[in-house]
Motif scaffolding. Structure first.
Motif, PDB file in Angstrom:
ATOM      1  N   ASP A  42      32.029  37.259  27.331  1.00 31.36           N
ATOM      2  CA  ASP A  42      31.788  37.711  25.960  1.00 31.36           C
ATOM      3  C   ASP A  42      32.005  36.589  24.946  1.00 31.36           C
ATOM      4  O   ASP A  42      31.215  36.424  24.007  1.00 31.36           O
ATOM      5  N   GLU A  43      33.068  35.792  25.122  1.00 32.24           N
ATOM      6  CA  GLU A  43      33.430  34.803  24.113  1.00 32.24           C
ATOM      7  C   GLU A  43      32.744  33.461  24.312  1.00 32.24           C
ATOM      8  O   GLU A  43      32.461  32.757  23.342  1.00 32.24           O
ATOM      9  N   PHE A  44      32.496  33.081  25.578  1.00 31.65           N
ATOM     10  CA  PHE A  44      31.968  31.747  25.864  1.00 31.65           C
ATOM     11  C   PHE A  44      30.569  31.765  26.479  1.00 31.65           C
ATOM     12  O   PHE A  44      29.942  30.706  26.583  1.00 31.65           O
ATOM     13  N   TRP A  64      42.494  33.348  32.797  1.00 29.05           N
ATOM     14  CA  TRP A  64      42.057  33.021  31.438  1.00 29.05           C
ATOM     15  C   TRP A  64      42.335  31.554  31.101  1.00 29.05           C
ATOM     16  O   TRP A  64      41.514  30.884  30.477  1.00 29.05           O
ATOM     17  N   ALA A  65      43.487  31.047  31.527  1.00 29.19           N
ATOM     18  CA  ALA A  65      43.808  29.647  31.267  1.00 29.19           C
ATOM     19  C   ALA A  65      42.775  28.734  31.919  1.00 29.19           C
ATOM     20  O   ALA A  65      42.355  27.729  31.314  1.00 29.19           O
ATOM     21  N   ARG A  69      39.250  41.139  34.080  1.00 30.08           N
ATOM     22  CA  ARG A  69      39.444  41.254  32.631  1.00 30.08           C
ATOM     23  C   ARG A  69      39.252  39.892  31.966  1.00 30.08           C
ATOM     24  O   ARG A  69      38.601  39.779  30.907  1.00 30.08           O
ATOM     25  N   ALA A  70      39.792  38.840  32.584  1.00 34.01           N
ATOM     26  CA  ALA A  70      39.608  37.495  32.042  1.00 34.01           C
ATOM     27  C   ALA A  70      38.156  37.045  32.151  1.00 34.01           C
ATOM     28  O   ALA A  70      37.614  36.406  31.238  1.00 34.01           O
ATOM     29  N   ILE A  71      37.521  37.357  33.264  1.00 37.27           N
ATOM     30  CA  ILE A  71      36.115  36.978  33.475  1.00 37.27           C
ATOM     31  C   ILE A  71      35.221  37.638  32.435  1.00 37.27           C
ATOM     32  O   ILE A  71      34.329  36.996  31.856  1.00 37.27           O
ATOM     33  N   ASN A  72      35.452  38.904  32.165  1.00 33.82           N
ATOM     34  CA  ASN A  72      34.643  39.612  31.165  1.00 33.82           C
ATOM     35  C   ASN A  72      34.878  39.045  29.766  1.00 33.82           C
ATOM     36  O   ASN A  72      33.938  38.917  28.968  1.00 33.82           O
ATOM     37  N   LYS A  73      36.113  38.673  29.474  1.00 31.94           N
ATOM     38  CA  LYS A  73      36.436  38.081  28.167  1.00 31.94           C
ATOM     39  C   LYS A  73      35.727  36.735  28.010  1.00 31.94           C
ATOM     40  O   LYS A  73      35.173  36.429  26.939  1.00 31.94           O
ATOM     41  N   ALA A  74      35.710  35.938  29.084  1.00 26.44           N
ATOM     42  CA  ALA A  74      35.052  34.626  29.032  1.00 26.44           C
ATOM     43  C   ALA A  74      33.542  34.775  28.883  1.00 26.44           C
ATOM     44  O   ALA A  74      32.900  33.961  28.209  1.00 26.44           O
TER      45      ALA A  74
END
Length: 338
Positions: free
Chosen positions: A127-129, A81-82, A120-125
């Protein structure tokens, strides 16, 4: 608009990035405290000072030691995520990220732990970015091929999360030929292939990566300049080279950025790209690598554009998604020219 401003505004792809090489001194310290790990450093600043090394092997020794603080799924999520937040800040719209499962499996960390954190981080990125990320599973070349074959077996339940396979770690004494059998298996599974070659190793390693491993891209590849026939072959077949300028400087592949051959290779007609490799260890993420070569090599706006385009063309994205990014690049350049 200055070229530095243009670098920050233009949408980019990054193709050569080791996620374990994005571990910051701050995160290393934080995770060590979380897990009760005693580091051989007394502060974050001491860790930062340790990021000064002499060659590839001394870097790898620190790299693998640092990875030991990564223990649970949340740690791997935080690491990925970072980096993806940094991608968003630097206007990287697509990243193809290498990870080293053997580094973690050998420490008793199960595949599901790190792959779940990463995804999990890839999916969040996404969705958000709106950021797209492909994972490249990389084998460690200093280990026996049998270990890579076993890693491939363990990885099979998770291959829907993987887009390509790679080969990294200590290059000298470990030619691509050592891994011909495992990459034959990878090819049979239908995956794209990349391999480190021609960083510390000779041009013959690049030939082996092409002829024996059937790579789709060569990671680094800067020593191709020593072989005229290889230069001609790379140009004719437009085999991408994922060049990492600050890494080359830090690991003494070049003594001065003004000596770097990326501009010469670009002018020779090779499909060279700019990447950050292990950015927290080598002193800069993707934009810093672009700024470094623009400043040192007198790269102009059109050459900068070609380098950015090369990265998009060399990615494993579907053609329609490549066209979308290319259109966005043209829009930024239209504003720059006006």
């Amino acid at each position: 608009m200055s070229l530095t401003t243009l670098i920050h505004q233009i949408p980019k792809a990054e193709l050569h990035l080791h996620i374990e090489g994005t571990l910051t001194p701050e995160l290393m310290w934080c995770l060590a405290e979380k897990h009760g790990i005693t580091l051989p450093y007394k502060s974050v600043e001491e860790i930062r000072q340790a990021y000064l090394f002499e060659d590839l092997q001394s870097f790898l020794d620190l790299y693998y030691a640092g990875a030991d603080v990564l223990r649970d799924e949340d740690d791997f999520f935080e690491l990925m995520w970072a980096y993806l937040e940094r991608c968003h800040e630097q206007n990287i719209v697509h990243a193809e990220v290498m990870f080293d499962p053997q580094t973690h499996l050998h420490r008793g960390i199960e595949f599901d732990v790190f792959i779940s954190g990463f995804t999990r981080a890839i999916n969040k990125a996404k969705d958000e970015f709106g950021l797209s990320v492909y994972l490249i599973l990389s084998f460690l070349r200093h280990l026996p091929e049998s270990d890579a074959i076993e890693t491939l077996r363990i990885a099979r339940p998770y291959l829907d999360k993987v887009h390509a396979f790679g080969l990294d770690s200590s290059e000298l004494g470990h030619p691509p030929a050592k891994f011909e059998r495992v990459f034959n298996q990878v090819k049979e599974l239908g995956f794209k292939i990349v391999a480190h070659a021609g960083e510390e190793g000779p041009p013959s390693y690049i030939w082996e990566a092409i002829e024996l491993l059937n790579v789709d891209r060569v990671d680094h590849g800067v020593r191709c300049q020593e072989d005229e026939a290889l230069l001609d072959y790379l140009k004719e077949h437009q085999i991408p080279l994922t060049v990492c300028p600050l890494s080359n400087l830090k690991l003494c592949v070049v003594d001065d950025m003004k000596q770097h051959n990326i501009k010469w290779l670009l002018e020779r007609g090779l499909r060279v790209t700019v990447n950050s490799d292990d950015p927290t260890y080598f002193g800069g993420f993707l934009n810093e690598n672009y700024v470094a070569i623009v400043d040192a090599l007198d790269i102009n706006a059109q050459q900068l554009k070609q380098l950015v385009i090369n990265s998009v063309l060399s990615s494993f994205l579907p053609e329609d998604e490549k066209r979308t990014i290319m259109s966005a690049i043209e829009d930024v350049y239209s504003q720059h020219c006006n």
